[in-house]
Design an enzyme around this catalytic site. Structure first.
Site, PDB file in Angstrom:
ATOM      1  N   GLU A 106     -19.200  11.640 -39.166  1.00 24.85           N
ATOM      2  CA  GLU A 106     -19.547  12.734 -40.119  1.00 24.85           C
ATOM      3  C   GLU A 106     -18.201  13.173 -40.855  1.00 24.85           C
ATOM      4  O   GLU A 106     -17.140  13.081 -40.051  1.00 24.85           O
ATOM      5  CB  GLU A 106     -20.169  13.898 -39.395  1.00 24.85           C
ATOM      6  N   ASP A 108     -17.096  16.251 -43.424  1.00 28.90           N
ATOM      7  CA  ASP A 108     -17.668  17.645 -43.943  1.00 28.90           C
ATOM      8  C   ASP A 108     -16.745  18.142 -44.673  1.00 28.90           C
ATOM      9  O   ASP A 108     -15.726  18.594 -44.398  1.00 28.90           O
ATOM     10  CB  ASP A 108     -17.955  18.523 -42.453  1.00 28.90           C
ATOM     11  N   GLU A 110     -17.379  22.277 -45.487  1.00 27.23           N
ATOM     12  CA  GLU A 110     -18.116  23.516 -45.210  1.00 27.23           C
ATOM     13  C   GLU A 110     -17.831  24.876 -45.774  1.00 27.23           C
ATOM     14  O   GLU A 110     -16.383  24.865 -45.480  1.00 27.23           O
ATOM     15  CB  GLU A 110     -18.197  23.537 -43.820  1.00 27.23           C
ATOM     16  N   THR A 122     -12.944  21.647 -43.358  1.00 24.57           N
ATOM     17  CA  THR A 122     -13.261  20.250 -43.270  1.00 24.57           C
ATOM     18  C   THR A 122     -13.188  19.861 -42.047  1.00 24.57           C
ATOM     19  O   THR A 122     -12.476  20.560 -41.055  1.00 24.57           O
ATOM     20  CB  THR A 122     -12.310  19.525 -44.268  1.00 24.57           C
ATOM     21  N   ASN A 123     -13.928  18.943 -41.581  1.00 17.18           N
ATOM     22  CA  ASN A 123     -13.821  18.156 -40.357  1.00 17.18           C
ATOM     23  C   ASN A 123     -14.483  16.732 -40.402  1.00 17.18           C
ATOM     24  O   ASN A 123     -15.107  16.072 -41.398  1.00 17.18           O
ATOM     25  CB  ASN A 123     -14.622  19.082 -39.541  1.00 17.18           C
ATOM     26  N   GLY A 131     -14.004  18.027 -33.500  1.00 16.02           N
ATOM     27  CA  GLY A 131     -12.774  18.830 -33.251  1.00 16.02           C
ATOM     28  C   GLY A 131     -11.534  18.591 -34.066  1.00 16.02           C
ATOM     29  O   GLY A 131     -10.482  18.728 -33.733  1.00 16.02           O
ATOM     30  N   ARG A 132     -11.604  17.890 -35.188  1.00 15.31           N
ATOM     31  CA  ARG A 132     -10.781  17.665 -36.297  1.00 15.31           C
ATOM     32  C   ARG A 132     -10.841  18.897 -37.496  1.00 15.31           C
ATOM     33  O   ARG A 132     -10.686  18.323 -38.522  1.00 15.31           O
ATOM     34  CB  ARG A 132     -10.925  16.131 -36.853  1.00 15.31           C
ATOM     35  N   GLU A 133     -10.786  20.082 -37.187  1.00 19.98           N
ATOM     36  CA  GLU A 133     -10.795  20.899 -38.303  1.00 19.98           C
ATOM     37  C   GLU A 133      -9.647  21.056 -39.015  1.00 19.98           C
ATOM     38  O   GLU A 133      -8.591  21.389 -38.490  1.00 19.98           O
ATOM     39  CB  GLU A 133     -11.266  22.319 -37.619  1.00 19.98           C
TER      40      GLU A 133
END
Ligand SMILES: *[C@@H]1O[C@H](CO)[C@@H](O)[C@H](O)[C@H]1NC(C)=O
Length: 278
Positions: A106, A108, A110, A122-123, A131-133
């Site tokens: 995924e 993202d 957001e 973003t992730n 967990g890569r925010e």
């Protein structure tokens, strides 16, 4: 205010936008590439001869749409105007995602927070692992006009781009032990709330309307994980100029990061992690 000056300024802005708006993608009908995904009746509004969509969020429902096809690489763009008023507790999204959740890939965008202070999260999920925010402040008010939000995904890098400015780069570090998305993904847009995560909605300000347009898709259609056809150099987003940022983009990227970066998971995890190395 001198009106002739105002009008010539407006004329200039208008002309400038013609030459940078990617008219072709804007003319593509929603129904050519996308379909409604969820939401109660009347929560996905088709406007302007199906060239624009409004997603409505109110007490009865959120809403979403999804691409008809899945993609294995591409340069995915959407023009988005975020809901106005107090949008605390509401999340508006534009992202790529695999069909399954458990082993999802995924990527993202957001949007969180309220009109005066919207943050862009973003992730990246790879094989079920997120967990890569990262989070940035935007340098404009995203509720007033449409802005371009773009995801480049090829075999070398994923780049998150806002109005042509790269805000995040995630390199393919597979060869040095990193992970990288490989599975076919749909393109999705949604509006919903996540009370446990971002707090309560101010229902007095409902309904909330997120606007989307620009439904042309530059992507490699596939059903196959790691499809070699999607890595073909015949696809323009796989050409060498998209393997890494050029020096002008690198400067813009560093400038945005120095001014607007709020949070980066890489500052928390072991610095030896290959994905956090430049
Ligand atoms: C990532 O890069 C490796 C080479 O380092 C390549 O073999 C692989 O196909 C790439 N992954 C994707 C998903 O493009």
């Amino acid at each position: 205010m001198d009106h002739s000056l105002l009008f010539s300024l407006l004329g200039f802005v208008f002309l400038a936008s013609i030459y940078t708006s990617g008219a072709a993608a804007d003319d593509v009908l929603f129904s050519q590439n996308y379909k409604d995904l969820w939401g109660n009746v009347g929560h996905v509004l088709h406007l302007n001869q199906d060239k624009e969509i409004q997603l409505i969020f109110d007490q009865s429902s959120g809403a979403g749409f999804i691409s008809k096809e899945k993609y294995g690489s591409g340069m995915f763009n959407m023009k988005i105007k975020l809901p106005q008023k107090d949008t605390s507790g509401i999340i508006t999204t534009f992202y790529l995602k695999t069909e399954r959740d458990d082993n999802r890939d995924e990527i993202d965008f957001e949007f969180l927070g309220s009109s005066s202070n919207i943050k862009l999260h973003t992730n990246i999920f790879i094989n079920g692992q997120g967990g890569r925010e990262q989070e940035i402040d935007l340098w404009f008010n995203p509720t007033i006009d449409f802005h371009d939000y773009t995801l480049l995904w090829n075999q070398y890098q994923i780049v998150f781009i806002v109005d042509n400015i790269p805000i995040r780069v995630f390199k393919n570090k597979t060869s040095s032990g990193g992970s990288f998305p490989t599975q076919p993904m749909n393109i999705i847009g949604t509006i919903w709330n996540a009370p446990a995560w971002i707090g309560q909605v101010n229902w007095a300000d409902a309904p909330f309307q997120a606007h989307y347009k620009g439904f042309g898709i530059s992507g490699c259609q596939t059903q196959t994980t790691n499809d070699p056809q999607c890595q073909s150099s015949n696809l323009w987003w796989n050409e060498e100029k998209y393997w890494k940022l050029d020096s002008a983009q690198q400067k813009e990227y560093e400038n945005v990061r120095s001014k607007y970066l709020v949070y980066d998971y890489c500052s928390k995890i072991a610095s030896s992690s290959p994905e956090c190395q430049n």
